[in-house]
Design an enzyme around this catalytic site. Structure first.
Site, mmCIF file in Angstrom:
data_model
loop_
_atom_site.group_PDB
_atom_site.id
_atom_site.type_symbol
_atom_site.label_atom_id
_atom_site.label_comp_id
_atom_site.label_asym_id
_atom_site.label_seq_id
_atom_site.Cartn_x
_atom_site.Cartn_y
_atom_site.Cartn_z
ATOM 1 C CG HIS A 267 -2.505 -68.033 -56.662
ATOM 2 N ND1 HIS A 267 -3.334 -68.089 -55.585
ATOM 3 C CD2 HIS A 267 -1.351 -67.465 -56.182
ATOM 4 C CE1 HIS A 267 -2.732 -67.597 -54.515
ATOM 5 N NE2 HIS A 267 -1.519 -67.207 -54.852
ATOM 6 C CG HIS A 306 -8.173 -74.929 -51.896
ATOM 7 N ND1 HIS A 306 -7.114 -75.090 -51.042
ATOM 8 C CD2 HIS A 306 -8.199 -73.619 -52.237
ATOM 9 C CE1 HIS A 306 -6.537 -73.918 -50.855
ATOM 10 N NE2 HIS A 306 -7.164 -73.007 -51.573
ATOM 11 C CG ASP A 362 -10.976 -67.947 -56.727
ATOM 12 O OD1 ASP A 362 -10.876 -66.746 -56.467
ATOM 13 O OD2 ASP A 362 -10.038 -68.753 -56.598
HETATM 14 C C1 LIG Z 1 -7.302 -75.896 -57.103
HETATM 15 C C2 LIG Z 1 -6.665 -77.078 -57.858
HETATM 16 C C3 LIG Z 1 -5.585 -76.506 -58.789
HETATM 17 C C4 LIG Z 1 -6.039 -78.041 -56.849
HETATM 18 O O1 LIG Z 1 -5.427 -79.048 -57.560
HETATM 19 P P1 LIG Z 1 -4.673 -80.293 -56.905
HETATM 20 O O2 LIG Z 1 -4.648 -80.189 -55.420
HETATM 21 O O3 LIG Z 1 -3.363 -80.402 -57.607
HETATM 22 O O4 LIG Z 1 -5.657 -81.504 -57.259
HETATM 23 P P2 LIG Z 1 -5.571 -82.448 -58.511
HETATM 24 O O5 LIG Z 1 -5.411 -81.627 -59.757
HETATM 25 O O6 LIG Z 1 -4.558 -83.503 -58.225
HETATM 26 O O7 LIG Z 1 -7.020 -83.097 -58.532
HETATM 27 C C5 LIG Z 1 -7.394 -84.306 -57.840
HETATM 28 C C6 LIG Z 1 -8.527 -84.988 -58.608
HETATM 29 O O8 LIG Z 1 -9.695 -84.148 -58.628
HETATM 30 C C7 LIG Z 1 -10.006 -83.750 -59.967
HETATM 31 N N1 LIG Z 1 -10.293 -82.321 -59.922
HETATM 32 C C8 LIG Z 1 -9.648 -81.365 -59.183
HETATM 33 N N2 LIG Z 1 -10.240 -80.180 -59.339
HETATM 34 C C9 LIG Z 1 -11.273 -80.374 -60.204
HETATM 35 C C10 LIG Z 1 -12.253 -79.517 -60.750
HETATM 36 N N3 LIG Z 1 -12.281 -78.224 -60.434
HETATM 37 N N4 LIG Z 1 -13.151 -80.034 -61.615
HETATM 38 C C11 LIG Z 1 -13.135 -81.354 -61.934
HETATM 39 N N5 LIG Z 1 -12.232 -82.231 -61.437
HETATM 40 C C12 LIG Z 1 -11.311 -81.740 -60.584
HETATM 41 C C13 LIG Z 1 -8.757 -84.018 -60.775
HETATM 42 O O9 LIG Z 1 -9.072 -84.251 -62.134
HETATM 43 C C14 LIG Z 1 -8.205 -85.248 -60.092
HETATM 44 O O10 LIG Z 1 -8.998 -86.353 -60.495
HETATM 45 P P3 LIG Z 1 -8.320 -87.799 -60.740
HETATM 46 O O11 LIG Z 1 -7.830 -88.220 -59.384
HETATM 47 O O12 LIG Z 1 -9.405 -88.625 -61.295
HETATM 48 O O13 LIG Z 1 -7.186 -87.555 -61.702
HETATM 49 C C15 LIG Z 1 -7.751 -77.836 -58.680
HETATM 50 O O14 LIG Z 1 -8.762 -78.330 -57.817
HETATM 51 C C16 LIG Z 1 -8.343 -76.970 -59.787
HETATM 52 O O15 LIG Z 1 -7.786 -76.885 -60.875
HETATM 53 N N6 LIG Z 1 -9.513 -76.299 -59.515
HETATM 54 C C17 LIG Z 1 -10.097 -75.409 -60.480
HETATM 55 C C18 LIG Z 1 -9.366 -74.073 -60.461
HETATM 56 C C19 LIG Z 1 -9.700 -73.266 -59.245
HETATM 57 O O16 LIG Z 1 -10.864 -73.105 -58.885
HETATM 58 N N7 LIG Z 1 -8.670 -72.692 -58.599
HETATM 59 C C20 LIG Z 1 -8.831 -71.804 -57.469
HETATM 60 C C21 LIG Z 1 -8.206 -72.345 -56.242
HETATM 61 S S1 LIG Z 1 -8.570 -71.250 -54.867
#
Ligand SMILES: CC(C)(COP(=O)(O)OP(=O)(O)OC[C@H]1O[C@@H](n2cnc3c(N)ncnc32)[C@H](O)[C@@H]1OP(=O)(O)O)[C@@H](O)C(=O)NCCC(=O)NCCS
Length: 434
Positions: A267, A306, A362
């Site tokens: 977050h 996101h 971010d």
């Molecule tokens: C923000 C976040 C937690 C959202 O997660 P989510 O909605 O649960 O999405 P998922 O984790 O299901 O990801 C979907 C797919 O994209 C990929 N993915 C998601 N974010 C990714 C990233 N930052 N880098 C690489 N791959 C990513 C996942 O591995 C997954 O791939 P798959 O379908 O082959 O398994 C996630 O994108 C993330 O961890 N981002 C990095 C942390 C970040 O910047 N957070 C700030 C948010 S404001």
């Protein structure tokens, strides 16, 4: 055609109707479907609220597919360009942009509540020299509950609004003092003549000078960052704020809980992780190699992706522009070139494009905070300051919503069936449940 969802329970062959309202069906409508007379009724299972609306809200609108963010109907781009943080906070809390007179009144109220009780200062002095500023912020906000016991009267509008002003005013002071504590510097008291962000910068950076001289472009950049971070509808921390508030706990302890949720790296802690990642890459030439390792499943590209935005996060676009303006004054952050190259490659790469992974808020905010001279531990604190207004707007809406009750999800029980107590000398196995 009716606004109804008709479904058949395959276990009994019975058909039911559930009214569709605002694109949703009430989860309780499924309870009609019962496999037997003593069945509780069908429930929905939705870990992480992937498809559940928990509130009706009139505060913030997001269309994640189109990359739209609006506070009370106003596009974030217009607010970032033309508004101020205090004006935006007024908009979130009261539902409307203030008139001249209302703004003067609001600014006066907030300004005159920025001081902390001297015992709060002593409390802060008791933390270890290297205490994480976010841990300090969370604890001190919770402690304010003991300084303002009237806050427990959450059904009294006047009392509620007094705490709203206090929190918006005092959180920046706590934030700045936690930074000064880490630096081993004396705490700087608020200056009533300064505006909200200028006062914050003064409490952070002022040394021996009688008055801190704020660089207007940096003040405006911080103002924009504060506007962009002020609210984001039902995110993890807003949900915590509403959830704690639903038990009628006071806003100080509720907000401490929300800030604790913000602290996590998925977050508000993500901007810190972005900087760590950029430093680890270390050189623009190593970007392709890093992208390949992310695609191979070794870690994530932090600051990308996101839960809601499946398009460019509109806040990221504005922040990128703000970053350029800040770097003109502070000098270019050497990590910026790595960030720009990462973004360029990722936006062309099928792995990221097909998963609709775009830069989020971010990705660039940490670079700006670092350029301002703030250590990474302060980044989530910098997020919490403006989000205070959003949390309070969400809390106010929640406590006044006649449809809300204490937040209490159901569960699917997966544990053992009823069994008899076993005397300790007769127990054969060690417990396996943590
Ligand atoms: C923000 C976040 C937690 C959202 O997660 P989510 O909605 O649960 O999405 P998922 O984790 O299901 O990801 C979907 C797919 O994209 C990929 N993915 C998601 N974010 C990714 C990233 N930052 N880098 C690489 N791959 C990513 C996942 O591995 C997954 O791939 P798959 O379908 O082959 O398994 C996630 O994108 C993330 O961890 N981002 C990095 C942390 C970040 O910047 N957070 C700030 C948010 S404001």
């Amino acid at each position: 055609m009716t606004d109804t969802l008709t479904f058949t329970d395959g276990r009994t062959g019975t058909t039911f109707d559930a009214p569709i309202e605002d694109g949703t069906v009430r989860a309780t409508a499924l309870r009609q479907a019962r496999a037997s007379d003593d069945d509780f009724g069908l429930m929905t299972y939705d870990p992480a609220f992937m498809n559940t609306a928990s509130v009706r809200s009139a505060i913030t609108f997001i269309d994640g597919d189109k990359g739209i963010l609006r506070y009370r109907g106003y596009p974030i781009e217009q607010l970032a360009e033309r508004s101020t943080y205090l004006e935006t906070a007024h908009l979130l809390i009261f539902g409307e942009l203030p008139t001249q007179e209302e703004l003067a009144h609001w600014a006066h109220d907030v300004t005159h509540h920025t001081f902390l009780h001297e015992n709060v200062k002593r409390l802060m002095e008791g933390f270890r020299y290297d205490a994480h500023p976010m841990g300090m912020l969370i604890s001190v906000v919770a402690a304010l509950s003991t300084f303002y016991p009237e806050a427990s009267k959450v059904d009294d509008r006047e009392v509620r609004m007094r705490q709203v002003v206090r929190l918006i005013a005092k959180v920046p002071t706590i934030a700045a003092w936690s930074f000064r504590h880490n630096q081993g510097l004396p705490y700087v008291y608020p200056e009533n003549e300064l505006g909200f962000t200028a006062n914050f910068l003064s409490m952070i950076f002022r040394m021996a000078e009688p008055r801190y001289c704020v660089e207007p472009a940096l003040e405006r950049a911080l103002e924009v960052l504060f506007i962009l971070h002020a609210d984001h509808e039902q995110n993890c921390s807003a949900n915590v704020m509403r959830s704690i508030g639903s038990s009628k706990a006071d806003p100080y302890v509720s907000l401490a809980g929300a800030a604790a949720a913000l602290y996590g790296p998925l977050h508000g802690g993500a901007n810190e992780a972005v900087l760590r990642m950029l430093a680890e890459i270390g050189d623009v030439r190593r970007v392709p190699e890093f992208i390949s390792s992310v695609k191979a499943g070794h870690g994530r590209l932090m600051g990308f992706g996101h839960r809601v935005y499946k398009n460019y996060d509109p806040r990221a676009r504005i922040i990128k522009q703000t970053a350029d303006e800040v770097f003109e004054i502070t000098g270019r952050n050497p990590l910026l070139d790595i960030a720009l190259e990462l973004e360029k490659i990722a936006l062309e790469d099928d792995y990221f494009v097909s998963r609709r992974l775009y830069p989020n808020v971010d990705f660039y905010s940490g670079l700006i905070y670092q350029a301002l001279g703030l250590p990474t531990a302060m980044f989530p604190v910098m997020f919490a300051i403006p989000r205070t207004a959003g949390w309070l707007a969400q809390w106010l809406e929640g406590v006044q919503d006649p449809e809300q009750k204490i937040a209490r999800p159901r569960q699917i029980y997966m544990g053992s069936d009823e069994r008899d107590f076993v005397a300790i000398e007769d127990r054969g196995r060690a417990a396996t449940v943590a």
